[in-house]
Design an enzyme around this catalytic site. Structure first.
Site, PDB file in Angstrom:
ATOM      1  N   LEU A  42      10.210  -1.289  -1.207  1.00  0.00           N
ATOM      2  CA  LEU A  42       9.961  -0.317  -2.274  1.00  0.00           C
ATOM      3  C   LEU A  42      11.250   0.182  -2.926  1.00  0.00           C
ATOM      4  CD1 LEU A  42       7.123   1.788  -0.574  1.00  0.00           C
ATOM      5  CD2 LEU A  42       6.871  -0.139  -2.144  1.00  0.00           C
ATOM      6  N   SER A  90      -8.549   7.676  -4.229  1.00  0.00           N
ATOM      7  CA  SER A  90      -8.480   9.119  -3.982  1.00  0.00           C
ATOM      8  C   SER A  90      -7.756   9.842  -5.106  1.00  0.00           C
ATOM      9  CB  SER A  90      -7.775   9.387  -2.644  1.00  0.00           C
ATOM     10  OG  SER A  90      -8.518   8.861  -1.568  1.00  0.00           O
ATOM     11  N   THR A 148      -0.655   0.036   3.347  1.00  0.00           N
ATOM     12  CA  THR A 148       0.145  -0.893   2.555  1.00  0.00           C
ATOM     13  C   THR A 148       1.424  -1.267   3.293  1.00  0.00           C
ATOM     14  OG1 THR A 148      -0.746  -0.065   0.456  1.00  0.00           O
ATOM     15  CG2 THR A 148       1.395  -1.171   0.375  1.00  0.00           C
ATOM     16  N   ARG A 151      15.638  -3.909  -6.821  1.00  0.00           N
ATOM     17  CA  ARG A 151      16.550  -5.010  -6.484  1.00  0.00           C
ATOM     18  C   ARG A 151      16.663  -6.042  -7.600  1.00  0.00           C
ATOM     19  NH1 ARG A 151      12.990  -4.310  -2.594  1.00  0.00           N
ATOM     20  NH2 ARG A 151      11.955  -6.309  -2.950  1.00  0.00           N
ATOM     21  N   ARG A 208      -7.421   2.552  -1.116  1.00  0.00           N
ATOM     22  CA  ARG A 208      -7.985   3.852  -0.752  1.00  0.00           C
ATOM     23  C   ARG A 208      -7.202   4.987  -1.409  1.00  0.00           C
ATOM     24  NH1 ARG A 208      -8.473   6.418   5.375  1.00  0.00           N
ATOM     25  NH2 ARG A 208      -9.411   8.403   4.731  1.00  0.00           N
ATOM     26  N   ALA A 223      -1.448  -4.485  -9.050  1.00  0.00           N
ATOM     27  CA  ALA A 223      -1.304  -5.916  -9.307  1.00  0.00           C
ATOM     28  C   ALA A 223      -2.594  -6.566  -8.829  1.00  0.00           C
ATOM     29  CB  ALA A 223      -0.104  -6.481  -8.555  1.00  0.00           C
ATOM     30  N   GLU A 253      20.991  10.862 -31.637  1.00  0.00           N
ATOM     31  CA  GLU A 253      21.490  11.233 -32.952  1.00  0.00           C
ATOM     32  C   GLU A 253      23.015  11.138 -33.014  1.00  0.00           C
ATOM     33  OE1 GLU A 253      17.918  14.027 -32.148  1.00  0.00           O
ATOM     34  OE2 GLU A 253      19.386  12.843 -31.023  1.00  0.00           O
TER      35      GLU A 253
END
Length: 382
Positions: free
Chosen positions: A222, A321, A214, A225, A317, A172, A70
């Site tokens: 992770l 979960s 993974t 970039r 997995r 993905a 605003e």
């Protein structure tokens, strides 16, 4: 967004609201998204000021601690705000924080009417709308229901009502629902444009979570970039029950810029603890059961260390979960036009095939990123 779709979002039955009003409000909503990754823990907010049918000011909340939407729009409108209508995607604030209340600024500027999209979560009275009405300003809103508000500011709405981390799951996958060509095999599924979008999404979260499988298969960093970094470094959260993560993992290459938090069982070997701590990891032993680490305990610790929003990027997995325990509020599904075949790794484990997806529904319009398509689903009730 076309006019009909915009009108479908309207839940307020108010004859004062026109199609033009809704169109201006949708534009404020679009502007608000420019603050992604820069304003947390504040919400994304956009504002449009219109006088005599002419746009005289617009803006969005660009940086945490900086002017709210605003204020930016009023600064552009200047004296033209007198007698104008302000369209704000979220109810104007009425509290003193790093900046003064926006409701007061709208009153001082002399706007005659305020139309706002979503109500501030947790506010039944005493919010900006009430303050504006008491000052004699015509107020129309909330125009949208809570579902739209949550779609634009999911973490903000969730943490204000639940006081637990907001969890989004990113997948993905190929057209046949696979996330890898074979178990343990690193498979590039998404194109460069889709990968850039994932990096942008990361900037809007406090932490990125993956399981140790993974890390072993993909050796990911992770980090952010491909786009400008967000306001704060994204913390990496690794679920490694037995403390098997190796010190030469790519995660540790950026340890000075982006902390690594490793969650293990409480009975993990002391030698493994020393190895990981020497690499720079911060360890968090939590209870476990036959299914692995107790996810409720993991999320509780995450909340305690200031991680209020988490983007989980696998694997299958962990995804299953989290879904099975009803801990996922949003699913980002990036679908690539390829097939990996029956030998590929399914996006969800076999036990996840029985999951009830009826509570998930589209939150935002599908987006194309190069050859890939992003579908966003939100869980009912957040």
């Amino acid at each position: 967004m076309d006019d009909e779709t915009a009108m479908d979002n309207v839940t307020l039955d108010d004859e004062r609201l026109t199609r033009e009003d809704v169109a201006h409000l949708e534009w404020a909503r679009t502007l608000a998204r420019g603050g992604w990754g820069r304003v947390h823990p504040n919400p994304l907010v956009g504002c449009v000021i219109v006088r005599d049918g002419r746009l005289v000011g617009q803006g969005y909340h660009e940086e945490f601690g900086g002017p709210h939407a605003e204020i930016v729009a009023l600064g552009e409108a200047r004296s033209s705000a007198q007698g104008a209508t302000a369209f704000v995607s979220l109810e104007p604030c009425n509290h003193e924080g790093k900046t003064p209340p926006c409701a007061d600024a709208l009153v001082r500027a002399g706007v005659s009417r305020v139309i706002y999209g979503a109500a501030e979560p947790g506010k039944r009275e005493g919010g900006g709308a009430d303050a504006l009405r008491r000052s004699g300003i015509e107020v129309v809103g909330p125009v949208w229901g809570e579902q739209v508000g949550r779609a634009e500011n999911p973490a903000f709405f969730h943490t204000h009502t639940h006081k637990t981390p907001y969890v989004a799951l990113k997948l993905a996958m190929s057209l046949d629902g696979r996330i890898a060509g074979a178990p343990g095999e690193r498979t590039r599924i998404s194109g460069p444009e889709a990968e850039r979008e994932v990096h942008r999404l990361r900037t809007g979260f406090d932490g990125v979570m993956v399981g140790s499988g993974t890390v072993r298969a993909d050796d990911p960093r992770l980090t952010v970039r491909e786009v400008s970094r967000g306001r704060t470094p994204v913390r990496r959260l690794i679920l490694d029950a037995r403390g098997e993560l190796q010190a030469n993992a790519a995660l540790f290459d950026d340890i000075a810029d982006a902390p690594v938090h490793v969650f293990t069982r409480q009975d993990v070997d002391e030698g493994d603890i020393e190895r990981l701590e020497s690499a720079g990891a911060q360890l968090h032993p939590v209870p476990h059961d036959q299914n692995g680490l107790e996810l409720g305990a993991v999320l509780s610790v995450a909340w305690e260390i200031g991680v209020e929003s988490i983007l989980c990027e696998g694997g299958a997995r962990l995804a299953a979960s989290l879904l099975r325990e009803d801990r996922v509020q949003r699913v980002y599904c990036m679908i690539s036009p390829i097939t990996l075949g029956s030998q590929g790794v399914a996006a969800f484990s076999e036990e996840a095939e029985s999951l009830d997806w009826s509570r998930f529904s589209p939150a935002l319009a599908p987006e194309t990123h190069g050859r890939d398509t992003l579908i966003v689903l939100d869980r009912e009730g957040g």
